[in-house]
Motif scaffolding. Structure first.
Motif, mmCIF file in Angstrom:
data_model
loop_
_atom_site.group_PDB
_atom_site.id
_atom_site.type_symbol
_atom_site.label_atom_id
_atom_site.label_comp_id
_atom_site.label_asym_id
_atom_site.label_seq_id
_atom_site.Cartn_x
_atom_site.Cartn_y
_atom_site.Cartn_z
ATOM 1 N N ILE A 294 0.851 -1.183 0.000
ATOM 2 C CA ILE A 294 0.000 0.000 0.000
ATOM 3 C C ILE A 294 0.890 1.238 0.000
ATOM 4 O O ILE A 294 2.089 1.155 0.333
ATOM 5 N N ASN B 19 -5.675 1.615 2.595
ATOM 6 C CA ASN B 19 -4.933 0.603 1.837
ATOM 7 C C ASN B 19 -4.815 0.961 0.350
ATOM 8 O O ASN B 19 -5.088 0.135 -0.535
ATOM 9 N N ARG C 36 -6.459 -7.187 6.695
ATOM 10 C CA ARG C 36 -7.314 -6.786 5.560
ATOM 11 C C ARG C 36 -8.738 -7.284 5.758
ATOM 12 O O ARG C 36 -9.495 -7.430 4.803
#
Length: 470
Positions: free
Chosen positions: A94, A101, A133
């Motif tokens: 990222i 992100n 995530r």
């Protein structure tokens, strides 16, 4: 790129490494295909769904669909959703400092775009692990659009930024899970006006923050769960939102006792103590699982609320705990649950079953009836009654056998000498194990089974029981 030393730290180095950006659904699909080809389980630890739920879920993942799970409590919906992170790439790059992100190749936030414009190929890169995530929100009536999508950050405004500045945004949970998996549990509890805020996420793949002329394209794979009863009565999912989910999958409780036993043994927290050895005979584990199975069929139990597998797990833990307490009181070391320990399940069962009755004290009677039915069912599966006639005949001479919590394991071993007919069926149940605690459990199970099948009478007072001829 298993070690941080090997991972690129700038945009230029990332390009040179050959890393390719791809949507999260493509990422999940490719990794799922690799696991399927390798014969690996996509959802290790999720049992009983091999021929029902998992094929539907695998289809949804391969099709790139957002999914809603419909099922009663305790059907592993959340566990399956959380385990999906295992299908993401282990590390993802990222733009350094990004709150959402940002993809280094296609940044969407103002911070990332400005940084890229200023530094170009020298833009710093950070790496996010797949466990980070995943985003999750339990839907509650007070959940707001600000929670999910975002809102103006008054602190940033107070620092001197203009309201029109995109940098004053405080991102909600959905944007912060950009390029990841987001889950909403108990979706019908989400107010309908808030559900509307998810429409763009599922179809147009963007979020819109009020008061701003900004649309943030987000890459999110969305999962949701709902109880069917809540889905139709307490709350509802608005039709446009329901229409945007690619797959609706119905979960269920274990369809048979062996599966429920396997799940319970997997989930039960082991009782560990110095000098204490715990053994749970298969017939006792099956009795606990059979209780849950019968409760799911009982007209006296509210089936709309469901009978969770947590009931089986909690009962198994309580059974072992009571057996351990009894064992320690007697100064023994081997913990083996007996039929007399089943009475302790009243406390762990009461809060997990909704009994449909208006009579005072009826709850205890229903649970007691279910326990007896469970013992009898398992007894019939493990023991042929005709083989026990010689045991019944041994009680014809006014013999009385004492059983219960306060009877030592050694006393049951002595009983095998007093009633030789017991030895063969007991050793058949124990698999040849003649240790006192294991024998004691088998003896109690046989005596209780003979009583429930109306071959012996039983007088119970407190923790002590007496078995005698009919």
């Amino acid at each position: 790129m298993s070690d941080s030393i090997d991972r690129p730290t700038t945009l230029g180095a990332l390009r040179a490494s050959g890393w390719v950006s791809r949507p999260v659904k493509d990422e999940v699909r490719v990794n799922a295909i690799e696991r399927i080809k390798a014969g690996e389980a996509l959802f290790p630890g999720v049992l009983g769904y091999e021929d029902t739920v998992l094929p539907q879920l695998e289809n949804a993942l391969l099709a790139g669909h957002d999914v809603i799970f419909l099922g009663e409590r305790g059907q592993a919906k959340t566990r399956m959703i959380r385990s999906l992170t295992g299908l993401l790439d282990e590390w993802m790059p990222i733009v350094a400092g990004s709150e959402i992100n940002d993809d280094p190749y296609a940044p969407v936030s103002r911070h990332a775009r400005d940084l890229l414009a200023e530094l170009g190929e020298d833009t710093p890169i950070e790496w996010v692990h797949r466990d980070d995530r995943f985003g999750e929100k339990l839907a509650t009536p007070d959940t707001s659009i600000a929670d999910l999508i975002g809102e103006v950050d008054p602190i940033k405004v107070a620092e001197g930024r203009y309201l029109s500045d995109e940098l004053t945004l405080h991102y909600g949970l959905v944007p912060r899970t950009n390029r990841g998996i987001f889950a909403i549990n108990e979706l019908p509890d989400l107010a309908e006006r808030i559900q509307v805020g998810l429409l763009n996420v599922l179809e147009e793949r963007d979020v819109q923050v009020r008061g701003y002329k900004v649309r943030l394209p987000v890459d999110v794979m969305l999962f949701a769960s709902a109880n069917p009863e809540d889905y139709t009565n307490r709350g509802r999912i608005i039709t446009p939102l329901k229409d945007r989910f690619g797959a609706q999958i119905r979960t269920h409780y274990p369809l048979d006792v062996p599966t429920e036993v396997t799940i319970a043994r997997q989930e039960v927290r082991p009782l560990e103590a110095p000098g204490v050895d715990v053994t749970i005979p298969e017939y006792m584990a099956e009795t606990v699982a059979e209780l849950s199975q019968m409760a799911r069929q009982s007209p006296h139990v509210n089936q709309r609320s469901g009978v969770s597998v947590r009931l089986t797990v909690a009962n198994m833990e309580t059974l072992v705990a009571n057996a351990a307490r009894r064992t320690l009181v007697h100064g023994e070391t081997q913990v083996v649950p007996r039929v007399s320990d089943l009475e302790a399940l009243a406390s762990s069962t009461a809060g997990k079953l909704e009994i449909e009755t208006i009579e005072e004290g009826r709850d205890e009677q229903v649970v007691e009836h279910l326990l007896k039915a469970a013992v009898l069912s398992v007894f019939r599966d493990h023991v042929a009654i005709e083989q026990l006639r010689s045991i019944v005949d041994a009680f014809d001479d006014d013999r009385i056998v004492q059983a219960g919590e306060d009877v030592l394991a050694a006393d049951y071993v002595d009983l095998l000498d007093d009633i030789p007919a017991l030895r063969e069926p007991v050793l058949s149940l124990t698999g040849g194990d003649d240790s006192p605690a294991v024998v004691a459990s088998a003896v109690e199970f046989l005596l209780e089974g003979l009583h429930l099948s109306k071959r012996l009478n039983k007088d119970a007072v407190g923790a002590r029981a007496q078995y005698r001829a009919r």
